[in-house]
Scaffold this motif. Structure first.
Motif, short mmCIF file in Angstrom:
data_model
loop_
_atom_site.label_atom_id
_atom_site.label_comp_id
_atom_site.label_asym_id
_atom_site.label_seq_id
_atom_site.Cartn_x
_atom_site.Cartn_y
_atom_site.Cartn_z
N ALA A 122 43.92 48.86 47.91
CA ALA A 122 45.02 48.27 47.04
C ALA A 122 46.11 47.93 47.72
O ALA A 122 47.02 46.93 47.51
CB ALA A 122 44.99 49.00 45.54
N GLN A 125 46.04 45.27 49.70
CA GLN A 125 45.82 44.02 49.13
C GLN A 125 44.56 43.53 49.45
O GLN A 125 44.02 42.23 49.81
CB GLN A 125 46.92 42.99 49.16
CG GLN A 125 48.10 43.39 48.28
CD GLN A 125 47.85 43.49 46.89
OE1 GLN A 125 47.55 42.13 46.13
NE2 GLN A 125 47.89 44.52 46.21
N ASP A 126 43.55 44.20 49.97
CA ASP A 126 42.25 43.95 50.56
C ASP A 126 41.16 43.94 49.54
O ASP A 126 40.68 45.09 49.20
CB ASP A 126 42.02 44.89 51.68
CG ASP A 126 40.87 44.40 52.49
OD1 ASP A 126 40.06 43.70 52.22
OD2 ASP A 126 40.60 44.90 53.91
N ILE A 127 41.02 42.59 49.00
CA ILE A 127 40.12 42.81 47.76
C ILE A 127 38.76 43.06 48.20
O ILE A 127 38.02 43.69 47.45
CB ILE A 127 40.29 41.28 47.18
CG1 ILE A 127 41.59 41.00 46.46
CG2 ILE A 127 38.99 40.96 46.15
CD1 ILE A 127 41.73 39.75 45.74
N ASP A 128 38.30 42.67 49.61
CA ASP A 128 36.81 42.57 49.75
C ASP A 128 36.56 44.28 49.98
O ASP A 128 35.50 44.75 49.51
CB ASP A 128 36.31 42.17 51.09
CG ASP A 128 36.30 40.52 50.87
OD1 ASP A 128 36.23 40.32 49.69
OD2 ASP A 128 36.37 39.64 51.93
N PHE A 131 36.50 46.04 46.63
CA PHE A 131 35.30 45.73 46.05
C PHE A 131 34.26 46.82 46.39
O PHE A 131 33.60 47.23 45.68
CB PHE A 131 34.92 44.48 46.01
CG PHE A 131 33.59 44.07 45.43
CD1 PHE A 131 33.28 43.96 44.38
CD2 PHE A 131 32.44 44.03 46.37
CE1 PHE A 131 32.03 43.70 43.50
CE2 PHE A 131 31.28 43.73 45.63
CZ PHE A 131 31.16 43.60 44.32
N HIS A 167 35.13 36.26 40.68
CA HIS A 167 35.00 37.56 40.79
C HIS A 167 36.39 38.16 40.17
O HIS A 167 37.52 37.59 40.33
CB HIS A 167 35.09 38.23 42.34
CG HIS A 167 35.01 39.76 42.40
ND1 HIS A 167 35.89 40.50 41.94
CD2 HIS A 167 33.55 40.38 42.94
CE1 HIS A 167 35.50 41.80 42.42
NE2 HIS A 167 34.21 41.70 42.97
N LEU A 169 38.33 40.62 40.56
CA LEU A 169 39.57 41.07 41.26
C LEU A 169 40.45 40.02 41.51
O LEU A 169 41.65 40.30 42.00
CB LEU A 169 39.08 41.92 42.40
CG LEU A 169 38.39 43.31 42.20
CD1 LEU A 169 37.74 43.65 43.14
CD2 LEU A 169 39.56 44.24 41.37
N TYR A 170 40.06 38.66 41.56
CA TYR A 170 40.65 37.50 41.92
C TYR A 170 41.85 37.17 40.69
O TYR A 170 42.49 36.35 40.99
CB TYR A 170 40.06 36.31 42.53
CG TYR A 170 39.32 36.59 43.94
CD1 TYR A 170 40.18 36.33 44.81
CD2 TYR A 170 38.24 37.12 43.91
CE1 TYR A 170 39.63 36.59 46.20
CE2 TYR A 170 37.65 37.43 45.22
CZ TYR A 170 38.40 37.20 46.23
OH TYR A 170 37.89 37.44 47.71
N LEU A 175 43.68 43.71 40.37
CA LEU A 175 43.47 44.73 41.49
C LEU A 175 44.26 45.93 41.15
O LEU A 175 43.80 47.14 41.15
CB LEU A 175 43.94 44.36 42.92
CG LEU A 175 43.55 45.31 44.02
CD1 LEU A 175 43.00 44.28 45.26
CD2 LEU A 175 44.47 46.12 44.34
#
Length: 223
Positions: A122, A125-128, A131, A167, A169-170, A175
């Motif tokens: 978080a 800011q790494d969404i992948d 997830f 998704h 989180l987008y 997030l």
């Protein structure tokens, strides 16, 4: 006799897994007609293991077999998502409740470690990465709950959710919101408060559904 049956069984399972990956990546997007002949030629197999693979995917809800029309990648509606997320909230809430009551100190340390990965993802800011850590956290809870039937149903429902074109989180701010929800959930688990863990997990799952709904609404406004 046993040896003669292993190869075809393994073949259709491998085909099912390859198609599953293509569906989840949206290489085969929802609504796509599945061209059995083309796929059989592409994979260098007969149509028999391909059809067996499609039956497996149909049982998971990933494809729909239509009489005299063929096979299509399942299209998931907003109503489908509402219904699936409601069921997921109940099931994952039960997992959190059971885990709070039976988690060992080692289990809780494992959850804290995974949560640390969530915090780092978080911050970056790494969404992948977030997830993946989120999935690991939920799966760890399911393992701690130690109910294989519950795990089986949850895994099947998560496959259906992956059919969504978006998704959660987008969604803007999701997030950070998800991380905050995980913090309160972890606090309940560390306190071994089963009722609070159940409630916070249910709220967490339903917040994910709300985020998807916001994305869908924004897409419709832009269309």
């Amino acid at each position: 006799m046993t040896a003669s049956r292993i190869a075809p069984l393994a073949l259709y399972q491998e085909v099912a897994e390859r198609l599953r990956e293509r569906i989840f990546s949206h290489e085969l997007p929802p609504g796509t007609w599945v061209d059995e002949q083309a796929l059989a030629e592409q994979y260098g197999i007969s149509r028999t293991p391909l059809r067996e693979a499609l039956k497996v995917l149909a049982s998971e809800g990933l494809v729909t077999l239509k009489p005299r029309r063929g096979c299509y990648v399942t299209e998931i509606s907003e109503r489908d998502l509402d219904e699936v997320f409601n069921v997921m909230a109940l099931l994952e809430g039960e997992c959190a409740k059971a885990s709070a009551g039976r988690a060992s100190d080692a289990d809780l340390a494992r959850l804290q470690s995974i949560h640390g990965d969530l915090e780092k993802a978080a911050e970056a800011q790494d969404i992948d990465r977030f997830f993946e850590a989120n999935q690991a956290f939920h799966h760890a809870l399911q393992e701690i709950a130690d109910n294989r039937w519950l795990l089986h149903v949850i895994e099947d429902l998560r496959k259906v959710i992956k059919l969504s074109r978006h998704h959660s989180l987008y969604s803007e701010g999701r997030l950070e919101q998800s991380l905050a929800e995980h913090r309160t959930l972890l606090d309940a688990l560390l306190a071994r408060d089963a009722d609070a863990a159940e409630q916070r997990m249910r709220e967490h799952i339903r917040s994910g559904r709300s985020a998807l709904a916001r994305i869908a609404a924004a897409r419709n406004r832009a269309a």
